[in-house]
Scaffold this active site. Structure first.
Site, mmCIF file in Angstrom:
data_model
loop_
_atom_site.group_PDB
_atom_site.id
_atom_site.type_symbol
_atom_site.label_atom_id
_atom_site.label_comp_id
_atom_site.label_asym_id
_atom_site.label_seq_id
_atom_site.Cartn_x
_atom_site.Cartn_y
_atom_site.Cartn_z
ATOM 1 N N HIS A 74 45.149 25.718 36.261
ATOM 2 C CA HIS A 74 44.222 25.939 35.152
ATOM 3 C C HIS A 74 42.798 26.012 35.658
ATOM 4 O O HIS A 74 42.329 25.111 36.348
ATOM 5 C CB HIS A 74 44.358 24.805 34.116
ATOM 6 C CG HIS A 74 43.570 25.069 32.878
ATOM 7 N ND1 HIS A 74 42.675 24.190 32.343
ATOM 8 C CD2 HIS A 74 43.550 26.156 32.055
ATOM 9 C CE1 HIS A 74 42.133 24.701 31.250
ATOM 10 N NE2 HIS A 74 42.642 25.882 31.052
ATOM 11 N N HIS B 3 42.755 33.227 29.309
ATOM 12 C CA HIS B 3 42.454 32.969 27.894
ATOM 13 C C HIS B 3 40.987 33.286 27.650
ATOM 14 O O HIS B 3 40.195 33.311 28.579
ATOM 15 C CB HIS B 3 42.806 31.526 27.539
ATOM 16 C CG HIS B 3 44.288 31.370 27.338
ATOM 17 N ND1 HIS B 3 44.836 30.768 26.243
ATOM 18 C CD2 HIS B 3 45.337 31.795 28.100
ATOM 19 C CE1 HIS B 3 46.165 30.802 26.339
ATOM 20 N NE2 HIS B 3 46.495 31.411 27.462
ATOM 21 N N GLU C 111 46.723 27.143 18.860
ATOM 22 C CA GLU C 111 45.792 26.019 18.692
ATOM 23 C C GLU C 111 45.089 26.054 17.330
ATOM 24 O O GLU C 111 44.677 25.027 16.810
ATOM 25 C CB GLU C 111 44.751 26.000 19.822
ATOM 26 C CG GLU C 111 43.770 27.154 19.851
ATOM 27 C CD GLU C 111 44.330 28.388 20.553
ATOM 28 O OE1 GLU C 111 45.561 28.454 20.714
ATOM 29 O OE2 GLU C 111 43.549 29.282 20.911
#
Lengths: 685, 685
Positions: free
Chosen positions: B385, B465, B490
């Site tokens: 990430h 993202h 989300e």
């Protein structure tokens, strides 16, 4: 919640973090101001540190909470993390005098809210917002004070939003397009607007009328209105060639963003005085050297293609042809004679490429000194013409000499022109490179003021075509007397489609809210280039009252006026300067009836125009002085008149005696109009 | 007409002069091409020297003549005065193989028209346009050859227009806004669109479906669609920080502008293969090192706020917590474990300000080497990430080292993140100044490719993202495996409003036309932060089939899956890579039924989702191998299921034997869905 985590979330909230929570938390109201008559109210609030404003009318929402701020180059967005530092409300009521205009006296009655916000985060920048709230409109602007670290702002986008609350219909033209402001007005649901120029006019489903515009566009980019979603609009500034929108040193202030608000279309027109009120007072002092007046000239023939700008056998701007116009002007009392094509540069490909234009000398077949003398001997003034073909820096390089030449020869009004596609005006940088600018970008906003100021030094008035829009700067610079900035009469000559019968009823409630327009009416021949002019004859006369300009062209050819003496009588009589203006009735795009009071005497004039629908109505003449009798001379559509076909020429002239208690019936033919002169029967009492 | 005058008018016509004549003279058709099956045709014409294209379907106009060209900085507009130099038509039919995807084999069957235009005026610049016409869509691009005087183009605006002929309804999200692509899709009349992202999906009143998008967005700015008036749109490129939109050396080519055209919503999805067909072939060679797979991870807890990215007592990315996820993944066969918050930088104000992020080392409480070993021993891979917080240059400065670290520890998929407002991504210039870029501007189009190419060298796949939109570059760079670029799951946790029941039926026909989306489905607990997830349980399962991605998250918490073992059974079974895809039925924003064929075996899967309306329908199973029997295991909404209230958990699992001749009834609850696995009864024949 553990402390570190609390801190994180607090910071997220302070910076208005939205990726992780786009909830609209209840915004906090921080300041409020009402209009003097408690009609309108403006509320400022903070939504997670973002400044918002909202407008209500008699308590009903008109503008829902709408964001404010700036996207900057080389600095963080100036929009989030604000807190209110201080706010103050101030009342103001004064009446001031226009040197010329639709109204001699203008009342400026408003309450002002000034609020200072400061960022709570690292940068701690300060932003002021100022709202002036009238009973019939709101103006607001930003001020960025000089402060540490903010010597200069480079604005990439102004983030001002306009979230229009009531479902509405809009009259608008597209912005940011190649044909500048010269589009037919569209009437669509507000949710069908794309990117619009201002003024954009709205009617809410409840019958409230709004117009969005701006005032005092100085050293800034013009504002387009881009619809983001539903009825929410965003300011979209015209880009600069550098890519940003505006570059300014601090302290700086933006133009006023204005919202006119009225409960009838008729009342909307008068509310446009707020644009004037939001401009700075006259900076030029005594401007009596500018005289509102009518003019004729070598123009319509060029659009008919019976004469040419270019030299050759059909050249319009010749000495002999100009003498003919001067003679006509002298005979009929027109002060001005415009001559286009008088200077070198018209023979080649000048459109968007005006480098061949020479503004400092006439062509060989145009005797400027001789014609000036010839005109002066007859009480006539030549009107100058500076077509740039879009080569704006080229024009600026000759500006002083060009204006000197005119001043020397008594030319005291100059029509300028900027014929080039939108975004294609040529500006020469110091290093010689050519860049391209929009007609309504920051650089052009300054260019026009340079021209106006240079002209003022020489007591010359300016009338730009393909201009930047009018934002009321005539108050500060009263020699900026008129301009184009919409589809003018030339589209009746060759436009496809031509100007339709509704065009002027659209213009009155949109373009004309901004200020005077040099529409150049009075085509009494009612005939363009292979296509008829889509109005009746009487309507052409009514336009002199309806479409205000302090310089008013009688745009047709002398020989056409000779053939329509009845019409010419009205055109000769109608003034170009007014004491007072009343809109008696009207609906956007449908019709309008306007009465205006001659500034130089006791006469009143009335103009009424309609769209493709004929109309019968009655108007109260209560604007006339009570107890006084007037002769009304009426130029009306003939009973058979219709904008289509030969009956468009049918016109009836009649007179009757009226007074302030009279209710006068008006009959307007389809595509027709009516013009009336009211003269007191007795001398002034 | 005298000669000089003729010359002037000829020049005016040649330069397309419009101020003096905006008549639309009959345009001259100069080239034409049809699709292989003669369904679509494209016609190129010249309107007073301006290039136009038009598209018809079975002879009916879909795209009315629409202008093409460029507004350039420092050079004249590249739009007027063109003549055709040459044109050529070429046919192409080939089938190529995807390394992974919705379809293993993709047919590229089109006719190509290539046309060369040259200016007839002074500059004589050359412009090529290339159209590829498929039976279900059109792609076109510009090519600017290297030529004298045109070494470089700086594009201020691409003037490409899309004049959509039939009255239409649009599904769209606003473009150029602060929240990037993360808006709820609006369904409005096409005339109510403002400025939209692509893909923008349309249904004409006659039931033709169109989607506007682009392919192969390389070294160029993303295209927004701005409505100019009525149904006419203009390409609006995302701005660069320099103010222009795109700067390129010649020769250069633009991305393909694409129009997918189908006669049903179901067929529209398959037509999106033209985006892949218009991209260049695989540039990476053997990419078998990327394995489509499902994953779990430390993510949903962060959006529930039960764990935090920041360090402290609730830190999610700890060694012990990650072990728990690895154990769960190993037990249930998930290949990947994503851990967000594993590195330093999350403790402060990172949103739009990611300068504290360190991508080269974990936080003290996260034992990256140990966890990697622990995972590898269990057949599991950590998923990396890289959240930039918008500090993109800062990220690039560590990119090589950051990827090296991951490669060393067997991390072969990395999720990147660009959390910052639109237009606020921070780029450091060589001189140290920080400028701000759009997520879909030219610089970011290049940034993403730099990351993807650096990652490919290390056999790492990328999943951005807050990305730039997908334009099919996975064909050329098959390690660019997925991305976000819409409102993901989300928003079910904390969105206001949350994702509504219609959201996924919108996404399928809009965002998903562009390519894979890392939507992260599978919230079997159906509960966000103080708000329910607005779907049924069965619908969460159906999303694994409907919303394609080669990396598919099981996004809920291990303990929640433990409580919903029936649901987990399906999630464990469903593949992430497909041999074939069929859209069986659907309507944009209402519902969709998709069948997909497991690439690794003989099983088929079916996913059906609906909006807030429950639906009964029957689908033909003719995609199954004829004559073969299958066991259908069906995860369907319980009879009492409804997205509102506790009944959203009601789910029924049942099985039946079917074959290709079966017509299977589907009952979808309001806000519900259905997931089916078809397994052959007999071994392969």
């Amino acid at each position: 919640m553990p402390k570190a985590n609390r801190l994180l979330w607090m910071l997220l909230v302070l910076t208005g973090i939205s990726r992780w929570n786009d909830a609209t938390a209840a915004a906090e109201t921080v300041a409020r101001v009402e209009s003097p008559g408690k009609v309108l109210a403006v509320e400022l609030s903070l939504d997670e540190g973002r400044i918002q404003y909202a407008v209500t009318r008699f308590g009903e929402p008109l503008i829902a909470p709408s964001r404010m701020g700036f996207q900057l180059r080389n600095a963080e967005k100036l929009q989030r993390g604000f807190a209110l530092v201080e706010s103050a409300v101030r009342s103001h009521d004064e009446t001031w005098e226009q040197p010329w205009g639709e109204w001699r006296f203008v009342r400026d009655h408003h309450n002002e809210l000034r609020a200072r916000f400061r960022e709570t985060g690292r940068a701690r920048r300060t932003l002021d917002v100022v709202f002036r709230v009238f009973d019939d409109g709101v103006g607001f602007r930003y001020e960025i004070p000089r402060q540490d670290g903010v010597d200069e702002v480079i604005i990439d986008d102004e983030l001002t939003e306009f979230a229009i609350a009531p479902k509405s219909t809009a009259w608008w033209i597209p912005a940011g397009e190649w044909n500048r402001y010269e589009y037919l007005y569209q009437k669509t649901p507000l949710v069908e607007v794309g990117q619009a120029h201002t003024p954009m006019t709205l009617r809410t489903d409840d019958g409230i009328y709004l117009a969005f515009h701006e005032a005092a566009l100085v050293d800034y980019a013009g504002m387009w209105l881009r619809r983001v979603e539903e009825q929410r609009f965003r300011a979209q500034l015209a880009p600069a060639s550098e890519g940003w929108k505006v570059r300014r040193s601090t302290p700086m202030q933006t133009p006023w963003r204005t919202i006119q608000i009225a409960d009838s279309a008729a009342a909307l027109y008068a509310s446009s005085r707020l644009t004037l009120n939001l401009n700075e007072p006259n900076a030029l002092g005594d401007v009596s050297w500018f005289q509102p007046a009518k003019y004729v000239g070598v123009w319509w023939s060029l659009h008919l293609d019976t004469e040419t700008w270019a030299r050759g056998p059909k050249h319009g701007a010749t000495t002999s042809n100009t003498r003919r116009y001067i003679d006509f002007a002298a005979e009929h009392g027109f002060r001005g004679v415009l001559v286009e094509g008088w200077n070198p540069g018209w023979d080649g490909q000048w459109f968007g490429n005006g480098y061949d234009f020479d503004f400092t000398r006439p062509t060989d077949d145009f005797d400027l000194p001789g014609l000036s003398r010839y005109a002066a001997e007859r009480g006539v003034h030549l009107i100058g013409h500076h077509e740039t073909g879009g080569a704006v820096s080229h024009y600026e390089s000759q500006l002083g000499a060009a204006l000197d030449l005119y001043a020397k020869h008594g030319v005291d009004v100059v029509k300028t022109g900027y014929v080039a596609d939108g975004g294609q005006l040529e500006r020469r940088l110091d290093d010689g490179r050519i860049v391209r600018e929009w007609h309504d970008g920051q650089w052009m906003s300054n260019h026009h003021l340079r021209v106006v100021q240079e002209a003022a030094k020489r007591h010359i008035a300016i009338n730009p075509h393909e201009p930047i829009k009018d934002t009321g700067l005539r108050r500060t610079y009263p020699n900026w007397v008129s301009r184009e900035g919409a589809r003018g009469m030339e589209y009746a000559a060759w436009g496809n489609p031509p100007n339709p019968p509704e065009h002027e009823a659209n213009l009155f409630f949109t373009r004309l809210l901004a200020g005077p327009m040099d529409f150049t009416p009075g085509i009494v021949s009612l005939q363009g280039r292979g296509q008829p002019v889509e109005t009746t004859l009487a309507k052409q006369l009514a336009l002199y009252v309806v479409l205000y300009s302090p310089i008013l062209m009688a745009a047709d050819l002398p020989e056409h006026y000779a053939a329509h003496g009845d019409a010419l009588t009205f055109i000769k009589a109608v003034p170009a300067d007014w004491q007072d203006t009343r809109v008696l009735a009207g609906e956007v795009g449908d019709y309008v009836v306007v009465a205006r009071h001659d500034r130089a005497g006791d006469d009143w004039y009335l103009g009424a125009v309609t769209d493709e629908q004929g109309r019968n109505m009655e108007v109260a003449l209560d604007f006339l002085e009570p107890g006084r009798q007037y002769t009304a001379t009426i130029w009306r559509d003939g009973d058979a008149a219709h904008w289509r076909g030969d009956s468009r020429f049918a016109m009836q002239i009649e007179s009757r005696v009226v007074d302030a208690s009279t209710r006068l019936p008006l009959r307007l033919a389809a595509g027709g109009g009516q013009a009336i002169r009211f003269q007191p029967l007795q001398a002034e009492r």
